[in-house]
Design a protein around this motif. Structure first.
Motif, short mmCIF file in Angstrom:
data_model
loop_
_atom_site.label_atom_id
_atom_site.label_comp_id
_atom_site.label_asym_id
_atom_site.label_seq_id
_atom_site.Cartn_x
_atom_site.Cartn_y
_atom_site.Cartn_z
N ARG A 290 18.25 -8.33 -51.90
CA ARG A 290 18.60 -9.26 -50.82
C ARG A 290 17.33 -9.62 -50.07
NH1 ARG A 290 22.50 -6.90 -47.26
NH2 ARG A 290 23.74 -5.64 -48.64
N PHE B 92 14.60 -3.80 -39.06
CA PHE B 92 16.05 -3.77 -39.18
C PHE B 92 16.46 -4.23 -40.58
CE2 PHE B 92 20.16 -5.92 -38.87
CZ PHE B 92 20.96 -4.86 -38.45
N ARG B 93 15.84 -5.33 -41.03
CA ARG B 93 16.16 -5.86 -42.36
C ARG B 93 15.77 -4.86 -43.46
NH1 ARG B 93 18.61 -10.51 -42.96
NH2 ARG B 93 18.50 -11.88 -41.17
N GLN C 149 18.11 -2.10 -43.88
CA GLN C 149 19.35 -2.50 -44.56
C GLN C 149 19.12 -2.60 -46.08
OE1 GLN C 149 22.19 -3.03 -42.62
NE2 GLN C 149 20.77 -2.29 -41.07
N GLU D 23 16.90 -4.61 -47.46
CA GLU D 23 16.50 -5.97 -47.84
C GLU D 23 14.98 -6.05 -48.00
OE1 GLU D 23 18.23 -8.74 -45.05
OE2 GLU D 23 20.16 -7.71 -45.15
N ALA E 143 15.27 -11.38 -46.95
CA ALA E 143 15.42 -11.82 -45.56
C ALA E 143 14.18 -12.60 -45.16
CB ALA E 143 15.57 -10.61 -44.65
N SER E 144 14.36 -13.86 -44.82
CA SER E 144 13.22 -14.59 -44.25
C SER E 144 13.69 -15.21 -42.94
CB SER E 144 12.72 -15.65 -45.23
OG SER E 144 13.78 -16.34 -45.83
N ALA F 296 11.77 -8.25 -47.04
CA ALA F 296 11.42 -9.30 -46.07
C ALA F 296 10.40 -10.24 -46.70
CB ALA F 296 10.85 -8.66 -44.81
N ARG G 121 9.89 0.11 -48.99
CA ARG G 121 10.34 -1.00 -48.14
C ARG G 121 9.32 -2.13 -48.26
NH1 ARG G 121 12.77 2.74 -43.29
NH2 ARG G 121 14.53 3.38 -44.57
N ALA H 161 12.85 -6.81 -35.76
CA ALA H 161 13.71 -7.60 -36.66
C ALA H 161 13.38 -7.30 -38.13
CB ALA H 161 13.51 -9.09 -36.38
N VAL H 162 12.09 -7.21 -38.45
CA VAL H 162 11.72 -6.94 -39.85
C VAL H 162 12.19 -5.55 -40.25
CG1 VAL H 162 9.81 -6.73 -41.50
CG2 VAL H 162 9.71 -8.49 -39.72
N PHE I 295 10.13 -14.52 -38.01
CA PHE I 295 9.55 -13.21 -37.68
C PHE I 295 8.17 -13.32 -37.04
CE2 PHE I 295 12.09 -12.04 -41.64
CZ PHE I 295 13.15 -11.52 -40.93
#
Ligand SMILES: CC(C)(COP(=O)(O)OP(=O)(O)OC[C@H]1O[C@@H](n2cnc3c(N)ncnc32)[C@H](O)[C@@H]1OP(=O)(O)O)[C@@H](O)C(=O)NCCC(=O)NCCS
Length: 446
Positions: free
Chosen positions: A125, A161-162, A165, A167, A127-128, A169, A56, A158-159, A131
């Motif tokens: 994917r 969670f991404r 998924q 993604e 995610a930014s 970060a 991750r 929030a991080v 955060f």
């Protein structure tokens, strides 16, 4: 054929790392230079590989060269207080523009998916977002640093969670305050705080030099410190403050944050040279790595073997069984005899082992299967294993330790063993002696 054998052996050797890294959070921090000089494509390939192995990933980028260039363009002068930039409103505008541009470039490169490239079918994917919450650094030495800030909080929920998924970060050196203000942060501050907050397994700083290199003086140049504990890191920082040590600029910049991250619970911090080909892969997937690794405590320890070590021991001794140095042992035998083994563990990997077979009737013990991984030989690991086995044998009432060897005679002689006849072995062992192998017998009084 040789190529196939090497490939299979290599692939097997990285399996423990792949298992150990899956689902772990790695924070990778790199300066804006990586994007500016076009090296980011190579890094993206390696990051993609890590992501596809289930790591991750949290990426933290900087933008110093881009900010410098933008300020120059706007003919703005920068004031520094204790190495920190004073960010007034005009400077903040340049900072926002530069960081925004770098972020977009990174996102574009992470979106590559060209066939016939390491990125084929990658579909990363990114995610930014907001955060990072920041607060102002405030007034230092009577000067208000204005929009220069430091990390106050990282939105880990929030991080995470991404990341869950699938993604990647991406964090920029910008933070927002609850009052809606924007703050200019440093990448090392964001990276260390994010790694601590996310309880990351690893924090990796990509830098321009090989790692922490202490200058030795004279003609011997700089010595790369491959491993450093937090305590050793702090000693080095004190020496640095007292001008008793010299480090490269980026080592000086990153070391305090590396120490802080380790103290905050990050298992390992790596400082590696971004110019080395596949730097991240070399550091993470080879025994010796290429840079400096910092950890809270020492990385090496000796312990009794456990059943789950069987696979690693087999892998360690296999090359020596193939070349005839060691007698072959199959998995079943090793599983049955695992409690006779001690192992040396280095950063979670088994790098050495030895076994003790007692012959209580003869007040003797046999040292067997003494092996140290080739990357770690000559560092005293063999000696440590021998001393442990000797102490164990003594505590079991043995008065002598013997070993059968074909190729390592001198190593034992130099450690107090004397050559002996087969007849001097315990009777039970004599019956098992392989006259075709013609091992030499060495005995040491203990
Ligand atoms: C023998 C072995 C366990 C030593 O481990 P190690 O961690 O390198 O040992 P140490 O660091 O304590 O000692 C290193 C010293 O031993 C020497 N040495 C290593 N192998 C040797 C050998 N076969 N014969 C003589 N000396 C040897 C090294 O040159 C070094 O000496 P130096 O410091 O003067 O250069 C390791 O070399 C090994 O795994 N060898 C292959 C397996 C083997 O032969 N096992 C013994 C089976 S009975």
């Amino acid at each position: 054929m040789r190529l196939n054998t090497d490939f299979v052996a290599w692939f097997r050797s990285v399996a423990p790392y792949i298992n150990a890294f899956r689902s772990k959070v790695f924070v990778v921090a790199f300066g804006g230079e990586v994007v500016a000089d076009g090296k980011f494509v190579e890094l993206v390939h390696d990051l993609n590989l890590l992501a596809s192995l289930g790591v991750r990933l949290v990426l933290v980028h900087g933008a110093r060269p881009q900010i410098e260039a933008r300020l120059k363009e706007s003919q703005l002068q920068t004031t520094y207080v204790r190495g920190m930039r004073v960010t007034d409103a005009a400077t903040l505008q340049c900072v926002k523009e530069s960081i925004g541009r770098v972020r977009v470039e990174i996102e574009a490169l992470l979106s590559m998916g060209l066939p016939n490239s390491p990125m084929a079918n990658a579909a990363i994917r990114v995610a930014s977002g907001n955060f990072v919450t920041a607060r102002p650094v405030g007034v230092i030495e009577g000067i208000d640093l204005m929009h220069t800030g430091e990390v106050r909080k990282v939105d880990t929920a929030a991080v995470r969670f991404r990341l869950e998924q699938g993604e990647v970060a991406l964090l920029s050196p910008l933070g927002y305050s609850p009052t809606g203000e924007i703050f200019n942060l440093t990448l090392e501050n964001v990276a260390a705080e994010a790694a601590i907050a996310l309880k990351a397994e690893k924090l990796i700083f990509l830098m321009d030099t090989d790692g922490i290199e202490e200058e030795c003086g004279g003609s011997s140049g700089a010595l790369l410190l491959r491993e450093l504990t937090v305590a050793e890191g702090k000693v080095l920082l004190t020496k640095l403050a007292n001008k008793a040590a010299r480090l490269s600029d980026d080592a000086q910049l990153y070391l305090p944050f590396a120490v802080k991250a380790c103290e905050g619970g990050v298992s390992r911090v790596h400082l590696i040279n971004r110019h080395a080909n596949g730097a991240v892969l070399q550091e993470l997937f080879t025994h010796s790595g290429i840079g400096t690794m910092i950890s809270e405590g020492p990385l090496q320890n000796l312990r009794d073997a456990r059943i789950e070590d069987v696979g690693a021991i087999l892998q360690l001794i296999e090359p020596l069984e193939i070349d005839g140095t060691l007698v072959r042992r199959n998995r079943e035998l090793l599983e049955m005899e695992i409690n006779r083994f001690v192992v040396v563990e280095h950063d979670g990997m088994i790098i050495g082992c030895a076994a003790l077979y007692p012959f209580p009737h003869d007040k003797a013990g046999e040292l067997a299967c003494l092996t140290v991984h080739s990357d770690y030989r000559g560092t005293g690991c063999g000696d440590t294993l021998l001393k442990n086995v000797e102490a164990k044998a003594r505590s079991q009432g043995s008065k002598k330790l013997f070993v059968l060897t074909t190729r390592t005679a001198h190593w034992f002689v130099e450690r107090g063993f004397l050559q002996a006849d087969v007849e001097e072995l315990p009777k039970a062992k004599q019956g098992l002696y392989n006259y075709r192998r013609r091992s030499k017998v060495f005995v040491k009084k203990i």
